[in-house]
Design a protein around this motif. Structure first.
Motif, short mmCIF file in Angstrom:
data_model
loop_
_atom_site.label_atom_id
_atom_site.label_comp_id
_atom_site.label_asym_id
_atom_site.label_seq_id
_atom_site.Cartn_x
_atom_site.Cartn_y
_atom_site.Cartn_z
N ARG A 1 84.27 -50.44 108.83
CA ARG A 1 83.75 -50.94 110.11
C ARG A 1 84.36 -52.31 110.42
NH1 ARG A 1 77.37 -51.23 110.80
NH2 ARG A 1 77.60 -52.99 109.39
N ASN A 2 84.46 -53.11 109.40
CA ASN A 2 85.05 -54.44 109.63
C ASN A 2 86.51 -54.34 110.06
OD1 ASN A 2 82.70 -55.72 108.99
ND2 ASN A 2 83.26 -56.08 106.85
N LEU B 1 71.08 -61.79 102.94
CA LEU B 1 70.41 -60.53 103.28
C LEU B 1 70.17 -59.66 102.04
CD1 LEU B 1 72.24 -59.58 106.60
CD2 LEU B 1 69.94 -60.50 106.33
N GLY B 2 70.56 -60.20 100.92
CA GLY B 2 70.27 -59.50 99.66
C GLY B 2 71.38 -58.62 99.14
N MET B 3 72.54 -58.73 99.73
CA MET B 3 73.65 -57.92 99.23
C MET B 3 74.22 -58.58 97.97
SD MET B 3 76.92 -56.70 101.44
CE MET B 3 78.02 -55.42 100.90
N LYS B 4 74.45 -57.78 96.95
CA LYS B 4 74.94 -58.34 95.70
C LYS B 4 76.34 -58.91 95.91
CE LYS B 4 72.30 -55.33 92.63
NZ LYS B 4 71.49 -56.42 92.05
N ARG B 5 76.60 -59.99 95.16
CA ARG B 5 77.89 -60.65 95.33
C ARG B 5 79.06 -59.72 94.98
NH1 ARG B 5 77.32 -66.92 93.31
NH2 ARG B 5 75.93 -67.57 94.98
N MET C 1 78.39 -47.44 100.80
CA MET C 1 78.01 -48.46 101.78
C MET C 1 79.13 -49.50 101.91
SD MET C 1 74.56 -50.75 101.95
CE MET C 1 74.88 -51.67 100.47
N LEU D 1 75.59 -62.21 104.10
CA LEU D 1 75.32 -60.97 103.38
C LEU D 1 74.56 -61.26 102.09
CD1 LEU D 1 78.78 -59.22 103.87
CD2 LEU D 1 76.60 -58.59 104.93
N LYS E 1 81.88 -48.07 103.90
CA LYS E 1 81.50 -48.00 105.32
C LYS E 1 81.62 -49.36 105.99
CE LYS E 1 77.44 -47.24 108.22
NZ LYS E 1 75.98 -47.04 108.20
N PHE E 2 81.07 -50.41 105.31
CA PHE E 2 81.15 -51.75 105.86
C PHE E 2 82.61 -52.20 106.00
CE2 PHE E 2 76.71 -53.36 104.36
CZ PHE E 2 76.11 -52.49 105.26
#
Lengths: 224, 609
Positions: free
Chosen positions: B8-9, B340-344, B1, B337, B4-5
């Motif tokens: 995409r960025n 939104l719950g994304m880990k640091r 993931m 992020l 992918k991010f």
């Protein structure tokens, strides 16, 4: 049903001027199906309180619990992914993504099992974004529309709690009312616990419960 | 993931990606290019230093050339790795063909096998070859230069050189003519002049047979060789051999290859300390090209190093600044992020991954482009600096030793020992190579140094030694053998040689013309091979010895020598027609019916006209 419970929360941080007591012994309970407005001047500790409630930060003292489960026992990242939806004054939409992708982002992070695209489209439709605008970059939307997209992103994972930090701060009156209307609707129709941090009186007036923050002290509670 | 991010960025945010990539790209290109240029300069400097031949040359300041002794003085310098000398033409003419020549007094007319118990069979017709005594066969010029090589057998052994064993090295034509093989014992025959006339027969073992790589017509240049010690034991007169010294030889130029540029100064100091005669020689270096090249390389090297340093420091600062800036500019994204719950750790990982992808791609591209850019600069260095080094005249000269007519191998510590003819020989001073073409009143003749040897009367006395005491005879011989400076006889090769008559001295050869020769009844010479160039004249008729006569009063002026051209060689001399007719008209085949085209080429006028 009390979903979020605060007991004697305190939070300090250090600046060049010295220690700042951002939050002092704050105690409150939040239930589903209601809209809460936390009002107060700038620097009164509203955002600090929201940060603690979202699990982005940890209080120095006191306890936070979600459905009677202490935050210390929770995976706070997972808690935010599944139970919290956050809305910011500056929307915080990723400019490189389309409206649809911004909403899908929260679903991806939450590992949403259903059709993410369809869910995102539903959420955007729910907040009044036209279908033909779904694939436009978020920067191409107006402020009101961006905030609605942000609301769609916040509610996409169907969280019980929605935290909105000055959601109408950058909006004109009409858009402010539309956004507030959506939030109120979410609480009343979808049984969400909506907590709005604002210093706008007209927004606070739409809340079911108003909490006042003054110098880090959660002072009074007025219930409509 | 995260990947992918990140991708995409990168794709969705090209301006940020491109800006960051371009910054890194240009930093890397500049650093890579300057590094490669710097490295190329370093390598070029090393290569130049290793490949460049640092040559200190001793060049003549006077027409006579630089004495060889001056060369040897410089040769002792410890940093001299090789040397190369160009012998003066004059020296070559005089000595090269006669190198290792102990007067050439030893003659074998009829080198024959002598079986045990048999009387040696001697026939004058079986002319063999001259024998030279040599001190070191390896230093005999034809062997030294590689012209001659051992076909069979070997050179002299240690015992041969020391005189314990009589060894001989014979030329191929003798071996072939007499079917002599290595290991055969042959007999050298000497004519005993002093005391009872007669022959001495010296048994000698053939240790080797040599051959020449040249196609030669004059075989006299290829004698048989015996160790000098053997010759001295066999024949006492050899002990009077005159060894030339290094003072007698001059070189036009001597090149000393030194180890490094720094050795030039020490070489000069050394030469000064060794008391090199700077009146006759001058020292020149080939350092100018090297210095220019090194200077240019250093300049380019310095610039490259400066660019490398500046780009590194500035580039590092820019890189850090932009990296920090990029991370800070994404603070809101990190907050979102996180909300939104994304880990640091995932957030930081994603950003780091984005940066890494950009950095890696930019660095790889930058390295490639930098190398290409550097190759252009390096190409410039190669094309200009090093190419110039390779074509520098000094180097080219040294590298192409074969371009020199007379050169010696590039070897250090090589001792040159040369021998010349008897010291009695005097030399006419003849301007070399000054004559381009013949004048109408001139003619070209072969340059041959002839000496009056003895009169017919003396010859008679020689036949009957009781007529005069030996001491008086020897004194007369000595007196009469003063150099006569007799130049010329256009074409000795035209005359036939014979040793037909037993009653003439062993060392003499009668020249005569054959009966079908157009010069029948002309005068003929009577040449002594006893001492090279010695001769007497006789009025000779075909196949018959007749009267002899003095030539003491005959003299003439030598005008000069030819510059070699299509008609004559450098050995030919020019003289006036008047002198020519006075002295050689009857001896030469050049007369009214014949004309001279070049030495050895006489044509009948009717035939060509």
């Amino acid at each position: 049903m009390t979903i979020l419970d605060l007991k004697n929360l305190s939070y300090d941080y250090i600046t060049k001027a010295g220690a700042v007591h951002a939050l002092k012994e704050a105690t409150a309970s939040f239930e589903t199906g209601k809209v809460y407005a936390i009002v107060g001047r700038s620097g009164s500790g509203k955002s600090t309180l929201m940060s603690l409630m979202a699990g982005l930060d940890v209080p120095k003292n006191g306890e936070l619990s979600y459905l009677e489960t202490s935050f210390s026992a929770l995976d706070r990242d997972k808690f935010r992914r599944e139970h919290i939806g956050m809305i910011f004054q500056s929307y915080y939409l990723l400019p490189q993504l389309t409206a649809l992708e911004n909403v899908e982002l929260s679903l991806e992070l939450a590992k949403y099992k259903g059709d993410r695209r369809k869910r995102a489209e539903e959420m955007l439709s729910l907040v009044g974004i036209q279908k033909e605008q779904f694939k436009k970059r978020s920067t191409q939307f107006s402020g009101g529309e961006q905030q609605r997209i942000a609301i769609a992103r916040a509610i996409a994972t169907d969280p019980e709690i929605i935290l909105a930090d000055e959601p109408t701060g950058n909006l004109d009156n009409e858009n402010s009312m539309n956004v507030v209307g959506i939030l109120v609707d979410l609480a009343h129709r979808y049984d969400k616990c909506v907590i709005i941090i604002t210093h706008a009186a007209e927004v606070a007036e739409r809340a079911d419960v108003i909490l006042k923050m003054n110098d880090g002290i959660l002072q009074a509670e007025s219930q409509r | 993931m995260i990947f992918k991010f990140a991708l995409r960025n990168l794709v969705r945010f090209p301006w940020r990606t491109l800006l960051y990539a371009f910054i890194i790209f240009f930093i890397i290109v500049a650093m890579t290019a300057s590094f490669f240029v710097w490295n190329a300069c370093e390598v070029a400097s090393d290569t130049l230093h290793e490949d460049y031949m640092f040559v200190a040359s001793l060049v003549k300041r006077v027409p006579q050339g630089v004495p060889l002794s001056e060369v040897f003085k410089c040769l002792e310098h410890e940093k001299v790795t090789a040397f190369n000398v160009t012998l003066s033409d004059f020296n070559y003419t005089e000595y090269a063909t006669n190198a290792a020549l102990p007067t050439g007094k030893i003659l074998t007319d009829g080198m024959i096998d002598k079986k045990e118990g048999e009387v040696p069979k001697v026939t004058f017709q079986d002319y063999a070859c001259e024998i030279y005594g040599v001190e070191n066969l390896a230093l005999v010029y034809p062997f030294f230069s590689g012209e001659c090589r051992i076909r069979e057998g070997s050179i002299f052994t240690r015992k041969g050189y020391s005189g314990e064993i009589a060894e001989i090295l014979i030329p191929w034509y003798v071996a072939d003519a007499y079917d002599i093989e290595v290991g055969d014992v042959i007999y050298r025959r000497y004519w005993r002049i002093v005391g009872s006339p007669g022959y001495l027969y010296m048994p000698t073992t053939v240790v080797g047979i040599y051959e020449s790589s040249k196609s030669v017509s004059d075989r006299s240049a290829y004698p048989a060789y015996i160790p000098l010690s053997i010759a001295e034991m066999d024949y006492a007169e050899v002990s009077s051999v005159y060894h030339t010294t290094v003072e007698d030889f001059t070189v036009d130029r001597a090149d000393f290859v030194l180890e490094s540029r720094d050795d030039f100064e020490s070489f000069v100091r050394f030469a000064s300390a060794a008391e090199v005669d700077f009146q006759s020689a001058n020292i020149v270096f080939n350092n100018s090209t090297y210095d220019v090249l090194v200077s240019e390389l250093n300049n380019v090297n310095m610039i490259a190093l400066l660019v490398l340093g500046i780009v590194f420091v500035v580039g590092l600062g820019i890189f850090i600044f932009f990296t920090v800036y990029l991370c800070h500019s994404r603070a809101k994204e990190r907050v979102l992020l996180s909300s939104l719950g994304m880990k640091r750790i995932h957030i930081h990982g994603m950003i780091a991954l984005e940066l890494c992808i950009v950095i890696v791609c930019s660095v790889l591209l930058g390295l490639g482009v930098g190398q290409v850019t550097a190759s252009k600069v390096c190409g410039f260095i190669n094309d200009t600096v090093l190419a110039r080094a390779s074509v520098s005249e000094e180097i080219q000269e040294i590298n192409s030793a074969e371009d020199f007519e007379i050169t010696m191998p590039l070897e250090k510590n090589m001792k040159i020992q040369l021998f010349a003819k008897d010291a009695d020989i005097s030399e006419n001073t003849i301007a070399l190579h000054k004559i381009e073409t013949l004048q109408e009143n001139e003619i070209g003749v072969s340059k041959q140094r002839l000496y009056f040897y003895q009169t017919t009367a003396e010859l008679n006395q020689y036949k009957y030694p009781e007529m005069e005491p030996v001491e008086e005879y020897e004194a007369k011989i000595k007196r009469d053998r003063a150099p006569f400076d007799f130049i010329g006889i256009s074409d000795m090769s035209y005359f036939e040689l014979t040793d037909l008559y037993d009653d003439i001295p062993e060392n003499a050869i009668c020249c005569y013309v054959s009966e079908d020769s157009p010069f029948v009844d002309e005068e003929i010479i009577f040449v002594f091979r006893y001492n090279v160039g010695d001769c007497i004249y006789n009025d000779m008729y075909a196949s018959e010895i007749s009267k002899a006569f003095y030539l003491h009063d005959i003299s003439f002026a030598i005008t000069g020598t030819y510059k070699p051209n299509e008609y004559v060689s450098g050995n030919d001399v020019i003289m006036s027609l008047e002198d020519y007719y006075r002295i050689f008209a009857k001896l030469s085949i050049t007369d009214d019916e014949h004309y001279f085209k070049r030495i050895g080429e006489i044509y009948i006028k009717e035939e060509t006209e």
